[in-house]
Scaffold this motif. Structure first.
Motif, short mmCIF file in Angstrom:
data_model
loop_
_atom_site.label_atom_id
_atom_site.label_comp_id
_atom_site.label_asym_id
_atom_site.label_seq_id
_atom_site.Cartn_x
_atom_site.Cartn_y
_atom_site.Cartn_z
N GLY A 162 0.80 -1.22 0.00
CA GLY A 162 0.00 0.00 0.00
C GLY A 162 0.83 1.26 0.00
N SER A 163 1.25 1.71 -1.18
CA SER A 163 2.15 2.87 -1.27
C SER A 163 1.48 4.17 -0.83
CB SER A 163 2.69 3.01 -2.69
OG SER A 163 1.62 3.13 -3.62
N GLN A 164 0.14 4.24 -0.90
CA GLN A 164 -0.57 5.46 -0.49
C GLN A 164 -1.19 5.30 0.89
OE1 GLN A 164 -0.64 8.46 -2.22
NE2 GLN A 164 0.98 7.36 -3.30
N ASP A 172 -7.76 9.82 -2.04
CA ASP A 172 -7.10 10.16 -3.30
C ASP A 172 -7.38 11.62 -3.66
OD1 ASP A 172 -5.70 10.01 -5.63
OD2 ASP A 172 -7.25 8.91 -6.75
N VAL A 173 -6.78 12.52 -2.88
CA VAL A 173 -6.90 13.95 -3.11
C VAL A 173 -5.52 14.57 -3.00
CG1 VAL A 173 -9.26 14.08 -2.20
CG2 VAL A 173 -7.33 14.39 -0.64
N GLU A 174 -5.41 15.82 -3.40
CA GLU A 174 -4.12 16.50 -3.32
C GLU A 174 -3.69 16.62 -1.85
OE1 GLU A 174 -2.02 20.66 -4.85
OE2 GLU A 174 -4.16 20.30 -5.18
N ASN A 175 -2.42 16.28 -1.58
CA ASN A 175 -1.86 16.30 -0.23
C ASN A 175 -2.61 15.36 0.72
OD1 ASN A 175 0.03 18.33 -0.97
ND2 ASN A 175 -1.53 19.91 -0.62
N GLY A 176 -3.19 14.29 0.14
CA GLY A 176 -3.96 13.36 0.97
C GLY A 176 -3.13 12.70 2.05
N LEU A 177 -1.91 12.25 1.71
CA LEU A 177 -1.05 11.59 2.70
C LEU A 177 -0.63 12.54 3.80
CD1 LEU A 177 1.32 9.21 0.69
CD2 LEU A 177 -0.15 8.60 2.60
N LYS A 209 -11.24 11.41 9.56
CA LYS A 209 -11.95 12.07 8.46
C LYS A 209 -11.17 12.00 7.14
CE LYS A 209 -15.32 13.68 11.10
NZ LYS A 209 -14.89 13.06 12.39
N GLU A 210 -9.84 11.87 7.22
CA GLU A 210 -8.99 11.91 6.03
C GLU A 210 -8.62 10.52 5.51
OE1 GLU A 210 -8.26 14.62 4.45
OE2 GLU A 210 -9.11 16.00 5.93
N ALA A 211 -9.24 9.47 6.10
CA ALA A 211 -8.88 8.09 5.73
C ALA A 211 -9.88 7.51 4.75
CB ALA A 211 -8.81 7.22 6.97
N GLU A 212 -9.34 6.80 3.74
CA GLU A 212 -10.18 6.06 2.79
C GLU A 212 -10.55 4.70 3.36
OE1 GLU A 212 -12.20 5.56 -0.78
OE2 GLU A 212 -11.05 7.33 -0.22
#
Length: 413
Positions: A61-63, A240-245, A103-106
């Motif tokens: 899982g690279s992302q 999968d958004v900009e600066n997601g990580l 909130k920022e987790a897929e």
């Protein structure tokens, strides 16, 4: 039309020069061939190795971000080793809390690894037993060839179901369909519900070879191997958004500090590890190897360039009389210039082509799981380098030929 005529005429002269003294030409081309072979060979090997490594990293899982006790060694170099052991392991309770609040987790999963022998009748296979929660397949690659993935109820209820790797299936079941058949792990019966597609042995295996794994529900794994301690590695996938990580990392740090009751001045007692940092680290190493290969090959190319320049000076001297005749018949300076410049580039391209062919043949050499591929990008790069060397090597002889006085040149013997 004029350019086409010039090209065809120049090609005819270049081909005649090559045939007139084959041994001299071959020796001159050798430097260019070795140089292109060295540069493109290194680039091809490094590209193939990099693709192999990235393929291995994609399986973890690279992302995503891993919450663990230890850092992966890409930072915190001065951190005392004993402090790592004093840190608490991530727990199932923390996993549930993060799952409910992030909130920022897929997707989010908790993992654990153990070794055990998988048995069926008289057959056995020493496997890596990986306990996973339901969302594991949303973060990592689990391509099911036969059967199905876990149901959420099966994972939450810690039922004795298993997804096995291709090598485990081949060893325990042979040609028999393993779906809904039973295997034993530590004396307990597990029903096989799925088989993972065969991946083959990788040069760099991170988190184990999936062909040799047995996936079971996390809670079932902890009851079998963990003596009731519900600890493991938490893995969280970013949106999968900009600066997601980056956003996920900041949120994870805040959530974990809150869950563990850390005060503002307390240091983190957990590590947030990112596989993409490993990718960037490996990319830096591969870039350095490419640069080293380019420098080494460049020396051979320079020697080849000198050889081509030498052949061109000799060619100009041998054809001085012909140049005089051409000029007396109305040939312009640019025609003579183009003629000799084309010959130099043609010779370098020929040497470069031989170098590329040698690299192509090397790609058929078996190197285990690593597939060597001569990419179009590297082929174009080899052609460009050969052309540049040809232009540089032929420029001075071409100018010398173009600026000859036709009266003096026609008298030359």
């Amino acid at each position: 039309m004029l350019f086409l005529r010039l090209t065809l005429e120049s090609f005819r002269f270049a081909w005649q020069a090559l045939r007139s003294n084959i041994l001299r030409t071959v020796l001159s081309l050798l430097g260019v061939t070795i140089g292109i072979f060295s540069i493109i060979g290194v680039y091809t090997m490094v590209d193939s190795l990099e693709n192999n490594v990235k393929s291995g990293l994609s399986s973890i899982g690279s992302q995503s971000i891993y919450i663990e006790r230890f850092t992966w060694g890409l930072g915190e170099e001065d951190y005392p080793w004993w402090k790592y052991f004093a840190r608490p392991m991530p727990t199932y309770r923390e996993f549930r809390s993060l799952k409910n609040n992030l909130k920022e987790a897929e997707a989010i999963t908790i993992l654990t690894w153990n070794n055990a022998v998988a048995k069926r009748e008289s057959s056995s296979f020493r496997s890596l037993i990986q306990g996973v929660s339901y969302e594991y397949s949303e973060i990592n690659e689990v391509p099911i060839e036969k059967g199905r993935y876990f149901l959420e109820q099966e994972v939450d209820a810690a039922r004795p179901v298993a997804i096995i790797g291709a090598s485990v299936a081949e060893t325990l079941f042979g040609n028999e369909d393993p779906i809904n058949k039973r295997i034993k792990l530590k004396g307990e019966n597990f029903t096989v519900i799925g088989v993972v597609e065969k991946k083959g042995k990788q040069m760099i295996e991170i988190a184990g070879n999936p062909d040799e794994k047995v996936f079971i529900p996390f809670l079932k794994s902890k009851r079998m191997f963990g003596s009731g301690f519900l600890t493991g590695t938490i893995q969280v996938k970013a949106k999968d958004v900009e600066n997601g990580l980056e956003n996920l990392e900041h949120e994870l740090r805040g959530q974990m500090r809150t869950i563990r009751g850390l005060r503002p001045l307390d240091e983190d007692n957990f590590a947030l590890n990112r596989p993409d940092a490993l990718v960037n680290f490996m990319t830096t190493i591969f870039s350095s190897i490419r640069m080293g290969g380019f420098v080494i090959g460049l020396f051979a190319l320079l020697i080849g360039g000198f050889g081509i320049a030498n052949i061109m000076f000799v060619s100009v001297k041998e054809r001085t009389n012909i140049i005089g005749i051409q000029k007396s018949l109305g040939a312009k300076n640019f025609f003579i210039l183009f003629q000799f410049l084309f010959e130099a580039v043609f010779l370098c391209l020929l040497g470069g082509f031989i170098g590329l062919v040698l690299v192509y043949f090397i790609s058929f050499i078996p190197l285990g799981s690593m597939e060597i591929v001569l990419s179009t990008k590297n082929m174009i790069f080899g052609v460009m380098i050969s052309s540049i060397i040809g232009v540089v090597a032929g420029l001075v002889p071409a100018f010398q030929a173009a600026n000859m006085d036709p009266v003096i040149a026609i008298r030359a013997k």
